[in-house]
Structure formats: C-alpha cells, structure tokens
Design a protein around this motif. Structure first.
Motif, PDB file in Angstrom:
ATOM      1  N   PRO A 400      -2.668  -3.742   5.324  1.00 31.26           N
ATOM      2  CA  PRO A 400      -2.080  -2.274   4.130  1.00 31.26           C
ATOM      3  C   PRO A 400      -3.664  -2.099   3.048  1.00 31.26           C
ATOM      4  CG  PRO A 400      -0.888  -4.766   4.032  1.00 31.26           C
ATOM      5  CD  PRO A 400      -2.149  -4.833   5.254  1.00 31.26           C
ATOM      6  N   ASN A 401      -2.538  -0.330   2.895  1.00 29.19           N
ATOM      7  CA  ASN A 401      -2.949   0.120   1.505  1.00 29.19           C
ATOM      8  C   ASN A 401      -2.884  -0.636   0.520  1.00 29.19           C
ATOM      9  OD1 ASN A 401      -3.958   2.139   0.294  1.00 29.19           O
ATOM     10  ND2 ASN A 401      -4.812   3.004   1.871  1.00 29.19           N
ATOM     11  N   PRO A 402      -3.594  -0.992   0.260  1.00 24.00           N
ATOM     12  CA  PRO A 402      -3.386  -1.232  -1.693  1.00 24.00           C
ATOM     13  C   PRO A 402      -2.812  -0.057  -2.660  1.00 24.00           C
ATOM     14  CG  PRO A 402      -5.516  -0.385  -1.630  1.00 24.00           C
ATOM     15  CD  PRO A 402      -5.399  -0.763  -0.182  1.00 24.00           C
ATOM     16  N   LEU A 403      -2.280   0.892  -2.186  1.00 22.84           N
ATOM     17  CA  LEU A 403      -2.689   2.182  -2.833  1.00 22.84           C
ATOM     18  C   LEU A 403      -1.300   1.829  -3.901  1.00 22.84           C
ATOM     19  CD1 LEU A 403      -2.937   5.033  -3.715  1.00 22.84           C
ATOM     20  CD2 LEU A 403      -1.393   5.916  -2.493  1.00 22.84           C
ATOM     21  N   ILE A 404       0.113   1.377  -2.616  1.00 24.23           N
ATOM     22  CA  ILE A 404       1.661   1.517  -3.531  1.00 24.23           C
ATOM     23  C   ILE A 404       1.123   0.431  -4.189  1.00 24.23           C
ATOM     24  CG2 ILE A 404       3.983   1.636  -2.365  1.00 24.23           C
ATOM     25  CD1 ILE A 404       3.775   3.088  -0.002  1.00 24.23           C
ATOM     26  N   PRO A 405       1.213  -0.979  -3.974  1.00 27.79           N
ATOM     27  CA  PRO A 405       0.853  -1.931  -4.891  1.00 27.79           C
ATOM     28  C   PRO A 405      -0.282  -2.186  -5.726  1.00 27.79           C
ATOM     29  CG  PRO A 405       0.757  -3.067  -2.291  1.00 27.79           C
ATOM     30  CD  PRO A 405       1.004  -1.440  -2.362  1.00 27.79           C
ATOM     31  N   LYS A 406      -1.051  -0.949  -5.967  1.00 31.01           N
ATOM     32  CA  LYS A 406      -1.409  -1.157  -7.274  1.00 31.01           C
ATOM     33  C   LYS A 406      -0.315  -0.117  -7.939  1.00 31.01           C
ATOM     34  CE  LYS A 406      -6.332  -1.194  -6.303  1.00 31.01           C
ATOM     35  NZ  LYS A 406      -7.161  -0.618  -5.844  1.00 31.01           N
ATOM     36  N   THR A 407       0.133   0.814  -8.128  1.00 32.80           N
ATOM     37  CA  THR A 407       0.957   1.474  -8.271  1.00 32.80           C
ATOM     38  C   THR A 407       2.532   1.220  -8.951  1.00 32.80           C
ATOM     39  OG1 THR A 407       1.260   3.284  -6.345  1.00 32.80           O
ATOM     40  CG2 THR A 407      -0.234   4.097  -8.229  1.00 32.80           C
ATOM     41  N   THR A 408       2.304  -0.158  -8.727  1.00 32.81           N
ATOM     42  CA  THR A 408       4.371  -0.619  -8.702  1.00 32.81           C
ATOM     43  C   THR A 408       3.760  -1.453  -9.040  1.00 32.81           C
ATOM     44  OG1 THR A 408       4.747   1.029  -6.756  1.00 32.81           O
ATOM     45  CG2 THR A 408       6.489  -0.685  -7.710  1.00 32.81           C
ATOM     46  N   PRO A 409       3.341  -2.146 -10.448  1.00 37.16           N
ATOM     47  CA  PRO A 409       3.210  -3.666 -10.466  1.00 37.16           C
ATOM     48  C   PRO A 409       4.041  -4.902 -10.449  1.00 37.16           C
ATOM     49  CG  PRO A 409       3.259  -2.107 -12.625  1.00 37.16           C
ATOM     50  CD  PRO A 409       3.663  -1.626 -11.384  1.00 37.16           C
ATOM     51  N   ASP A 410       5.636  -4.289 -10.231  1.00 36.31           N
ATOM     52  CA  ASP A 410       6.495  -5.441  -9.872  1.00 36.31           C
ATOM     53  C   ASP A 410       6.639  -5.246  -8.036  1.00 36.31           C
ATOM     54  OD1 ASP A 410       7.547  -3.048  -9.857  1.00 36.31           O
ATOM     55  OD2 ASP A 410       9.116  -3.690 -10.701  1.00 36.31           O
ATOM     56  N   LEU A 411       6.143  -4.844  -7.588  1.00 36.12           N
ATOM     57  CA  LEU A 411       6.385  -5.511  -5.709  1.00 36.12           C
ATOM     58  C   LEU A 411       5.004  -6.552  -5.654  1.00 36.12           C
ATOM     59  CD1 LEU A 411       7.839  -3.679  -3.467  1.00 36.12           C
ATOM     60  CD2 LEU A 411       5.235  -2.879  -2.674  1.00 36.12           C
ATOM     61  N   ARG A 412       6.095  -7.441  -5.502  1.00 37.13           N
ATOM     62  CA  ARG A 412       5.020  -8.864  -4.462  1.00 37.13           C
ATOM     63  C   ARG A 412       4.188  -8.881  -3.772  1.00 37.13           C
ATOM     64  NH1 ARG A 412       8.025 -13.828  -3.945  1.00 37.13           N
ATOM     65  NH2 ARG A 412       5.660 -15.134  -3.453  1.00 37.13           N
ATOM     66  N   ILE A 413       2.579  -9.043  -3.872  1.00 33.75           N
ATOM     67  CA  ILE A 413       1.879  -8.769  -1.995  1.00 33.75           C
ATOM     68  C   ILE A 413       1.454 -10.283  -2.074  1.00 33.75           C
ATOM     69  CG2 ILE A 413       1.701  -6.702  -2.319  1.00 33.75           C
ATOM     70  CD1 ILE A 413      -1.379  -6.829  -3.220  1.00 33.75           C
ATOM     71  N   SER A 414       1.250 -10.607  -0.467  1.00 33.90           N
ATOM     72  CA  SER A 414       0.113 -11.823  -0.609  1.00 33.90           C
ATOM     73  C   SER A 414      -1.156 -11.621  -1.118  1.00 33.90           C
ATOM     74  CB  SER A 414       0.508 -12.055   0.647  1.00 33.90           C
ATOM     75  OG  SER A 414       0.114 -11.886   1.495  1.00 33.90           O
ATOM     76  N   LYS A 415      -1.792 -13.049  -0.684  1.00 33.56           N
ATOM     77  CA  LYS A 415      -3.156 -13.384  -0.545  1.00 33.56           C
ATOM     78  C   LYS A 415      -3.956 -12.007   0.099  1.00 33.56           C
ATOM     79  CE  LYS A 415      -4.407 -16.884  -0.170  1.00 33.56           C
ATOM     80  NZ  LYS A 415      -4.051 -18.403  -0.228  1.00 33.56           N
ATOM     81  N   ASN A 416      -3.209 -11.690   1.651  1.00 33.52           N
ATOM     82  CA  ASN A 416      -3.941 -10.982   2.399  1.00 33.52           C
ATOM     83  C   ASN A 416      -3.729  -9.442   2.532  1.00 33.52           C
ATOM     84  OD1 ASN A 416      -1.798 -12.000   3.434  1.00 33.52           O
ATOM     85  ND2 ASN A 416      -2.816 -12.337   5.572  1.00 33.52           N
TER      86      ASN A 416
END
Ligand code: FAD
Length: 469
Positions: A400-416
């Motif tokens: 996945p493109n990291p754009l949304i997680p980068k601008t949404t700090p409280d959105l949890r993403i996994s290592k990959n």
C-alpha cells in the motif's frame, strides 16, 4: 461422493478464443465467451453433489450448484440474480478469479476429470444480462441522513459504496485517478477485462445515488481527519499500488519499468492505441518481465501486443509455483512468451547512454518449502548467464501507498505497510474509519477485496445505526 447416475462428460465445453497469432496483433478480449447452447451444455455437467464443496471454495459463497442448475434450464435471469445476492461484479470475477484455486478446484469432477467451467458460466450470465435492457436499479430506502466517504474506487470501494447506498446512506467515493475502477482499469489489460465492463459496473454503482469525485488524492487534497469533520464514517479501499523493486545494480537504467507504470501507460493512458493516443512508452524488441504472478503475465503479454519480437518471463521458481492464473500462463505460452524458469536476476547492464541492454541472472534449484509453503529457490554456483534486453518490467509485488498512514498518525499499520483491521468488521485503529481489500491484505485478488468490502459495509451500517465502536 460422486453420484454415477448422471453421465459424466470428462472435459469442459471448449470456449471460443481468438487465435494466438491473431490476438497478439490486437488488444481485443482473448476469450469470446460461450453461446447459449454451449453454456447450457456446460452447466449440465454439474453433478449436483449432495454436499457441494464448490460453495465453500468461493470467497463470497455464491450458491454455485443452484446457479448452474438455473443456467442448465435456460433461466439466465434467475441465475444472474442468484449470483448477485453475494457477488456484485460477476462479469469481472467470471473473467479474473483464480477459479482453479477456488470454486473449480473444489468441484467433485476435478478429482478425476475437468471441473465444471464455473467462471466461464458466471461470465456468460453476467454478459447475457448486460445485453438486456432490464438491468434494474434496486429500490433504495429513504435517506438515513448519514454520510460515508469511500477512499478508492477499486472492487473493495465499489462494493462498500453499493451496499451502503442500498441501505439509504449518502455515499461519496474519492478517487485519485481520472477514471474509476482501480486495478480493473489501470492494471488488468483490455484483452483480459474489457474496460466497457468496468465502466458499466461503476455506472451501476452511481445509479444507486453514489457520488464519484475523481482526481482527488486523500492524504494530500484532504486528510482523513478533515474528511471526518464532514462524514460520519470512512472506508479506505486504496489498494496496494506501491511497486517493489529488487535493489539491484542497474535497476535505475532507462528502459527499466515497474509493472505498475508499464501497465498504467499501456492501459489507462492507452499507449496501445498509438497513434490515436501518443502516450510515451518504450516499445522494446526484447522485453523481459521479472515475476510469475498475474501482473507479470499481463506485462509480458502486453509487451507482445506493443510490438516486442521476444517477450520473456524471468521467474525464480518453477512453473508449478507460479502464482498466476493457470489460464493466463497457458495463454502466454500459446502467444509465444518465453519462460526462463528457476532464474533470478542479479544485475542489470546498460549502454553508454544508460539504456538497459542485458540482465545477468543465476539459475536456481528448489530447496525446502519456505514460509509461503512453496519450495525455496537456491542459486546454483557458477550458473551466471546474461539475457539481452531493451526493456525490463519488474513485477515482483507491491504494497500500500504510505500517504494516508503518514498523514494519519493514529492509523495503525503493520510492519509490511498494510493497514491493521479487525477481520470480522474491517475496523481500523481509528474511530469511524474502516478498511479492506489490498490495503489491508497486501496484493491479493478481486474477489477477496470484494468479500472484505461486504464485511466492512455491514459493520459500517451497524456503526452508523448504533454509534458503537
Ligand atoms: P485497487 O483495485 O487497487 O483500487 C484502489 C483504488 O484506490 C485505486 O483506484 C487508486 O487510484 C485509489 N487510491 C489509492 N490511494 C488513494 C488516495 N490516497 N486517495 C484516493 N484514491 C486513492 N486479481 C484477481 O483476482 N485476478 C486477476 O487476474 C488479477 N490480475 C491482476 C493484474 C494486475 C496487473 C494487478 C495489478 C492486479 C491483479 N489482481 C488480480 C489483483 C486485484 O486486481 C486486486 O487484488 C484488487 O483490484 C484489489 O482491489 P482494491 O479495491 O483493494 O484496490
């Protein structure tokens, strides 16, 4: 147990296809589909098992024996309506699902003979419906007053949008590109999935009252928090569009593409319609594609249609481990794609103008199975050799493109890099935000993305009604 009362017809009814020598000169669909008689004959091959396994093999549990029975009796309207109870995109899934690993792989006939051609029949009834004018828009209940934003218009986003609109919620889809459909429009080529079908499905969703906002990149034009000020819930169906690279010397030479860029130029930007569309793309004489999945096969077959004299698949394991659909491998072989199996690239070499000219590779043998369950490729000492090329396409995976997680700090993403969700509901770590499809699984399949969309739509509806997270 197979009931022998019915006469067994061991092989699938053949489906009309364009001949290989002809089809590599055009971009038209390869498989032309069953006639009415062929479809009824094929549906009649179903044994009507007492305890059918095919239903469990389908990620959205289509009642396959019942739909086959309706096709065998010529009730195509009944068959398509039945499929659509659980699968809203049968014209798409009938064409692209890996049926041999799903429904057809579980068909009782497949133990000794060829399975029923379930995918071709699903496609047949969906296409039959499309040629009839009575594609009805279901009645929509009165507006609930709830507003939902869907980010991404691929199969996951479209499924959620349709299901929530049918519940009376006001739905808006935000799509980064200028055309809706996700990978179905920018990735999978016309010769496998005509875009008219995707457009029809998008129109069907819009006819339910769904608003589509194109050219809108969430995370840039607007953050999730800004959207949450206006919308009561959000579904993220942003896919896995970030290509992986091999990190090898020479990978940044001219003529080396990611499959994502190569296929987007060819499909969405219509490079295949030159000179009508003058989209820049390097049309090499010798094109090598690295990888063994659907994306790699689509790239290798596209290269032939763009005029390559030689299109080569370089894959590190053997044919048996290739993740691509069997039909795609078969079609690629028929079209003359050369397979360099058990082969791994180790370096790319260019000319004085930095255009790629050669790939250095090593041969492999297969070792013990790795974490994926497939036998691990082990390089054979001193087996290095070179393949001359003009274009290289890397199709080794994407995340996945990291754009949304980068601008949404409280959105949890996994290592990959995938968004962490609750598999029962699609809920993310952020209140009011749900996700599903490739953004939550990594690159997977259309039907799995739709299945996750269905789960999330149900959970979003409940959340909107109860307010409980
Ligand atoms: P996508 O289809 O990726 O859609 C995501 C959408 O979100 C895109 O339109 C994207 O532009 C948009 N988006 C992304 N970020 C933003 C943002 N920040 N703001 C707004 N919009 C955004 N699967 C099969 O089952 N069978 C096949 O034969 C097959 N072949 C394939 C061939 C290729 C070349 C590729 C690339 C994939 C293939 N797949 C196949 C996989 C399948 O297409 C995907 O699993 C599926 O499309 C995932 O659906 P999705 O809705 O999660 O995401």
């Amino acid at each position: 147990m197979i009931r022998l009362a019915k006469q067994i017809i061991p092989k699938k009814t053949p489906v009309p296809e364009q001949l290989p020598a002809e089809r590599i000169k055009n971009y038209d669909e390869v498989i032309q589909g069953y006639t009415t008689e062929q479809a009824m004959a094929e549906a009649n091959r179903c044994l009507g098992c007492g305890r059918p396994l095919c239903i469990a093999g389908c990620p959205v549990n289509v009642n396959i024996p019942a739909f086959l029975n309706l096709v065998a009796r010529g009730d195509f309207r009944g068959a398509v309506n039945l499929i659509k109870e659980t699968n809203s995109l049968p014209a798409v899934t009938g064409r692209v699902c890996p049926q041999e690993q799903q429904c057809e792989g579980r068909c009782a006939l497949s133990k000794r003979f060829e399975s029923v051609a379930i995918g071709r029949l699903e496609r047949f009834v969906a296409d039959w419906e499309a040629t009839r004018s009575s594609t009805l828009t279901p009645e929509i209940p009165p507006p609930t007053g709830n507003k939902v934003a869907i980010v991404g218009s691929g199969p996951a986003g479209l499924t959620v949008a349709a299901d929530l609109a049918k519940k009376g919620h006001q739905v808006t889809i935000f799509e980064a590109l200028h055309e809706a459909g996700g990978v179905l429009v920018y990735g999978i080529p016309e010769f496998r999935l005509p875009k008219v079908i995707v457009r029809r499905e998008v129109e069907n969703v819009c006819r339910l009252g769904v608003k589509l906002v194109k050219d809108f990149v969430v995370g840039s034009a607007s953050t999730l928090d800004e959207l949450l000020e206006e919308y009561d819930a959000i579904f993220l169906g942003t896919g896995a569009g970030l290509p992986w690279f091999l990190n090898l010397t020479g990978e940044n030479l001219n003529g080396v593409y990611s499959a994502n860029e190569y296929l987007t130029r060819a499909n969405l930007m219509k490079a295949y319609l030159f000179p009508e569309y003058d989209t820049p793309i390097v049309r090499g004489r010798r094109v090598a594609t690295i990888g063994g999945g659907n994306v790699a096969l689509d790239s290798a077959r596209t290269a032939l249609r763009l005029g390559a004299e030689e299109s080569i698949i370089v894959y590190r394991r053997s044919r048996a481990e290739m993740p691509a659909r069997i039909e795609e491998i078969h079609h690629a072989e028929q079209e003359g794609v050369r397979f360099e199996l058990l082969t791994t690239p180790v370096s790319f070499y260019g000319d004085q103008n930095n255009w790629v000219k050669e790939i250095e590779c090593v041969r492999n043998e297969l070792g013990e199975p790795d974490t994926s369950g497939r036998r691990r490729p082990m390089p054979i000492k001193d087996s290095n050799f070179r393949i001359p090329v003009d274009v290289v396409v890397l199709a080794i995976g994407q995340s996945p493109n990291p754009l949304i997680p980068k601008t949404t700090p409280d959105l949890r993403i996994s290592k990959n890099g995938v968004i962490v969700i609750d598999n029962e509901t699609g809920k993310t770590s952020k209140k009011g935000v749900f996700a599903g499809g490739d953004v939550a699984t990594g690159g997977a399949t259309v039907i799995l993305a739709m299945g996750q969309g269905k789960i999330a739509a149900k959970a979003i509806d409940l959340y909107l009604k109860t307010g409980q997270w």
